[in-house]
Scaffold this active site. Structure first.
Site, short mmCIF file in Angstrom:
data_model
loop_
_atom_site.label_atom_id
_atom_site.label_comp_id
_atom_site.label_asym_id
_atom_site.label_seq_id
_atom_site.Cartn_x
_atom_site.Cartn_y
_atom_site.Cartn_z
N HIS A 16 7.58 -8.51 -22.97
CA HIS A 16 7.58 -7.21 -23.18
C HIS A 16 6.25 -7.07 -22.88
O HIS A 16 6.05 -5.50 -22.67
CB HIS A 16 7.98 -6.93 -24.89
CG HIS A 16 9.52 -6.88 -25.19
ND1 HIS A 16 10.21 -5.41 -25.07
CD2 HIS A 16 10.08 -7.92 -25.66
CE1 HIS A 16 11.22 -6.05 -24.20
NE2 HIS A 16 12.03 -6.70 -25.44
N CYS B 238 18.52 -7.46 -26.16
CA CYS B 238 17.03 -6.75 -26.19
C CYS B 238 17.60 -5.57 -27.41
O CYS B 238 18.15 -4.92 -27.04
CB CYS B 238 16.63 -7.05 -24.95
SG CYS B 238 14.79 -5.81 -25.41
N LEU B 239 16.51 -5.33 -28.44
CA LEU B 239 16.78 -4.00 -29.16
C LEU B 239 16.21 -3.37 -28.64
O LEU B 239 17.33 -1.67 -28.94
CB LEU B 239 15.83 -4.18 -30.52
CG LEU B 239 15.94 -5.16 -31.65
CD1 LEU B 239 15.04 -5.17 -33.01
CD2 LEU B 239 17.60 -5.33 -31.77
N GLY C 127 13.41 -10.32 -32.82
CA GLY C 127 11.57 -10.40 -32.18
C GLY C 127 11.38 -8.79 -32.22
O GLY C 127 12.20 -8.18 -31.12
N GLN D 142 7.49 -1.50 -28.12
CA GLN D 142 8.94 -1.24 -28.56
C GLN D 142 9.30 -0.56 -29.50
O GLN D 142 10.18 0.19 -29.61
CB GLN D 142 10.51 -2.51 -28.82
CG GLN D 142 10.13 -3.18 -27.79
CD GLN D 142 11.32 -4.73 -28.33
OE1 GLN D 142 10.79 -5.49 -28.59
NE2 GLN D 142 12.61 -3.94 -27.46
N HIS E 42 10.90 -14.48 -24.63
CA HIS E 42 11.14 -12.88 -24.22
C HIS E 42 10.41 -11.67 -24.39
O HIS E 42 9.76 -10.64 -24.36
CB HIS E 42 12.79 -12.80 -25.02
CG HIS E 42 13.60 -11.70 -24.88
ND1 HIS E 42 14.19 -10.78 -24.89
CD2 HIS E 42 12.40 -10.16 -25.38
CE1 HIS E 42 14.19 -9.73 -25.14
NE2 HIS E 42 13.83 -9.21 -25.79
N GLU E 43 10.10 -12.07 -26.18
CA GLU E 43 9.07 -11.00 -26.37
C GLU E 43 7.04 -11.21 -25.21
O GLU E 43 6.51 -9.78 -25.47
CB GLU E 43 8.43 -11.12 -28.21
CG GLU E 43 9.77 -11.45 -28.82
CD GLU E 43 10.30 -10.14 -29.25
OE1 GLU E 43 9.87 -9.43 -28.85
OE2 GLU E 43 12.01 -10.39 -29.18
NI NI Z 1 13.37 -7.60 -26.04
#
Ligand code: NI
Length: 196
Positions: free
Chosen positions: A151, A105-106, A45, A50, A147-148
């Site tokens: 963000h 998380c990226l 995701g 991000q 989670h997304e």
């Molecule tokens: Ni993340």
């Protein structure tokens, strides 16, 4: 185009994102770049903040979870095709028991921690054609969406950890914000450096 992923520490990750203007002609390109950036980083995701765009938009492809042998067949069958664009989403309901799952998380490379969230959600959103959709999800599909969604609300999974756990991670998080880490993909750090 693969874009650098914004690392922990940048303010864009901590603010509530703005609604997407569906008249914006650059949107297709932005979504295409988000897919490319997410796949390049082996993510499931990616949310617009991000990549530095404070917009209520995220993309999810949960198919890698279909390899998880601990999941029921029905869930892996669903996850293997769970690929979606979420524009201006709104979580309508979150129900069920809280369950703990290890998240990463990226924007926060090399840190993975158990996060507790409710098991079921109903979400309303526009797809990439700006058609209205409503989905009720549970298990890992719900988890990735939660989670997304966090963000675009300016919340990171580390914000959901206990104060003790956060204190223990403080040094590592500080190193990420300064760019003192190795990641397999291009990132942008608070100090405005871009490093591979
Ligand atoms: Ni993340």
């Amino acid at each position: 185009m693969i874009l650098p992923i914004i690392a922990y520490g940048s303010n864009v990750l901590n603010v509530k994102a703005s609604p997407v203007d569906t008249e914006d002609t650059n949107l297709d390109k932005l979504i295409e770049d988000m897919w490319e950036t997410m796949y390049n980083a082996n993510g499931v995701g990616l949310a617009a903040p991000q990549i530095g765009e404070s917009l209520r938009l995220f993309v999810i492809d949960a198919s890698p979870f279909a390899q998880d042998e601990d999941l029921a067949h029905e869930e892996t069958e669903f996850l293997k095709d769970f690929k979606r664009v979420f524009v201006n989403p709104k979580i309508m309901a979150e129900t069920g028991e809280e369950f703990s799952f290890t998240e990463g998380c990226l924007s926060i490379p090399n840190i993975r921690e158990d996060v507790s969230r409710k098991e079921k959600i109903t979400i309303q959103f526009l797809d990439e054609q700006f058609e209205e959709q409503i989905l009720t999800l549970d298990g890992l599909a719900a988890r990735v969406v939660q989670h997304e969604y966090d963000h675009i609300e300016g919340i990171l999974f580390t914000d959901r950890l206990s104060p003790l756990k956060r204190r223990l991670l403080k040094g590592k998080l500080s190193n990420i914000s300064k760019g003192n880490i190795n990641s397999d993909y291009k990132m942008r750090f608070l100090a405005k450096k871009t490093r591979k």
